[in-house]
Enzyme design. Structure first.
Site, PDB file in Angstrom:
ATOM      1  CG  HIS A 124      -3.570  -3.827   3.421  1.00 37.57           C
ATOM      2  ND1 HIS A 124      -2.324  -3.501   3.921  1.00 37.57           N
ATOM      3  CD2 HIS A 124      -4.103  -2.678   2.934  1.00 37.57           C
ATOM      4  CE1 HIS A 124      -2.119  -2.204   3.749  1.00 37.57           C
ATOM      5  NE2 HIS A 124      -3.174  -1.679   3.152  1.00 37.57           N
ATOM      6  CB  CYS A 167      -0.957  -0.038   1.179  1.00 42.30           C
ATOM      7  SG  CYS A 167      -2.404   1.027   0.955  1.00 42.30           S
TER       8      CYS A 167
END
Length: 494
Positions: free
Chosen positions: A432, A335
């Site tokens: 994630h 991310c």
């Protein structure tokens, strides 16, 4: 059952990090296993460790509590999530969706969220036999009481009785419990019906006089003294301050180093790694250098990518990472960490701070521009190299593109996700939770370790077993029937 009369109990704490989240999770598992429809609820949370759910995002702790209750997480379980962006303020997530920015000093505006908080609570209660509510921080912060929605302000508005939990491990538990009683006004004090002591080390009987001192000073009964629960480290941490390196593992087959940056977010990516016996997970704090025997560097998620990129450079970790790469080491960016690995990060609209841009580490041939559209979703994915599948989630601002995207390490819905360097030693992804899949974790890490990870374990089974142990631990040391009785004695709201 009418939602206004659904039994509910609120777990308050004498301060932050006294174990409220785990107590709520343990009670949710305990009561769910008794056949009750249990719903966790936290009116307001402040955390950058979020979970993607149907409808938006909530605090990671509430997602764990939902799992403990054996139900899917929902945005109503945490209607107000404040995600710190800097010392100046936080992004507001209201019932799962971005709803603006809250300056740090704007305490009055928080009270404006109360109608939405009560709306979410009523919807949950209408589906439940029991709601277990978690407070935030401490109800003794009387300077914030006028617009409080997180502690006794909510308890009184919804008519939910409370139990106050103190943490004896940090010291001063008698003063913190008695002091909380002393500073509350009479109406707030009346909402707290009992107390409990958490994280006791040693022989519980030795604290009998302490319990009696608190009882006499407050008039509250004690529902139990809960011994230290060492397995708590097996569950996802709620706060970045709770992150710890694994104990030294001389026989570990792979050392993973993680720089802990100020805006670290969604660090549950690290949870499966800290439980893997074959991995030595080192969390780098300011002033610490990257260990020379590191096999993999992970740059985790960030709520403030440009600020964290500057912090990375200020600590000299950029030089350490580049040297690690030159030595043939591996680097993974997730991310915000993925964005930092590229050639440049641009924030033209000032979405995470002042507008601006900065060069990235240049380890991936990609560029990132932050935009106002926020991606929040759960998704299935496939690891390209092994074709092993898993379940992950995305929470991010921005679009990342460039030549290295042609070597995407994962695929989602048949399309490539992420980027990789030509030699495959630098990888970035917006996903994630990929390491929660045991097959994907093994397939990704074994080539880096250079051997089979002999300490392989089932992460999901480990979490479930720990939640079961936590429920049994609380059942042994708390008066569960008294908690249920209090939950059924809800006063009138207001």
């Amino acid at each position: 059952m009418a939602s206004s009369r659904t039994p509910a109990i609120m777990i308050l704490g004498t301060g932050s990090n006294v174990g409220k989240s785990l107590v709520v999770a343990g009670l949710c598992r305990l009561f769910a296993d008794r056949g009750l429809r249990v719903r966790p609820f936290k009116p307001q949370n402040m955390s950058n460790n979020a979970a993607a759910t149907m409808g938006g995002e909530i605090g990671r702790a509430q997602a764990l509590q939902a799992r403990a209750a054996r139900i899917a997480a929902h945005v109503d379980m945490n209607p107000v999530l404040l995600k710190p962006e800097s010392e100046a303020g936080s992004q507001i997530i209201l019932q799962g969706r971005v709803a603006g920015h809250l300056p740090s000093g704007d305490f009055a505006r928080r009270g404006d969220f109360l109608p939405r908080v009560l709306e979410s609570f009523e919807r949950l209660a209408a589906q439940a036999d029991l709601v277990v509510v978690e407070g935030a921080g401490s109800p003794a912060e009387t300077n914030l009481r006028a617009r409080d929605i997180a502690n006794l302000g909510f308890a009184r508005a919804a008519g939910v009785p409370a139990i106050l939990v103190g943490d004896i491990d940090r010291g001063g538990v008698i003063a913190s419990l008695v002091g909380t009683h002393a500073v509350l006004d009479e109406a707030d004090r009346g909402m707290i019906r009992a107390f409990a002591v958490n994280r006791f080390r040693g022989e519980v009987a030795l604290f009998a006089d302490g319990v009696e001192t608190i009882r006499r000073a407050t008039g509250w009964p004690c529902l139990g003294v809960v011994p230290w629960f060492a397995q708590a480290s097996h569950l996802p941490a709620e706060d970045g301050l709770d992150l710890r390196s694994t104990p030294a593992r001389p026989g570990a087959e792979l050392k993973i180093a993680v720089p802990v940056l100020p805006g670290i977010a969604n660090f549950d990516d690290l949870d499966p790694l800290k439980l893997e016996p074959a991995i030595d997970l080192v969390l780098l704090r300011p002033g610490q250098a990257l260990p020379g025997d590191t096999g993999l560097v992970i740059l985790p998620g960030s709520k403030t990518t440009l600020r964290d990129l500057a912090a990375l450079r200020a600590q000299g970790w950029d030089g350490d990472i580049l040297a690690h790469r030159r030595r043939g080491g591996h680097v993974l960016g997730l991310c915000g960490g993925y964005q930092m690995l590229g050639r440049v990060v641009r924030d033209p609209h000032g979405l995470e701070g002042p507008p601006g841009e900065a060069p990235g580490l240049g380890l991936l041939d990609v560029e990132t521009e932050l935009d106002r559209a926020k991606t929040v979703r759960e998704t299935d994915f496939v690891h390209g190299a092994s074709q092993r599948a898993g379940r992950a989630y995305e929470i991010h601002l921005g679009r990342t593109d460039g030549p290295d995207r042609v070597r995407a390490p994962f695929s989602v819905d048949g399309r490539g996700e992420g980027a990789a360097s030509p030699d495959g030693r630098v990888v970035g992804s917006y996903l994630h939770g990929v390491f929660a899949s045991d097959p994907v974790r093994a397939a990704f890490l074994e080539p880096i370790a250079g051997s089979w990870l002999s300490g392989g374990m089932s992460y999901e089974e480990a979490v479930e077993a720990t939640l079961d142990e936590l429920a049994a631990h609380l059942e042994r040391h708390l008066d569960i029937e008294a908690i249920l009785a209090l939950a059924r004695q809800r006063p009138a709201p207001g």
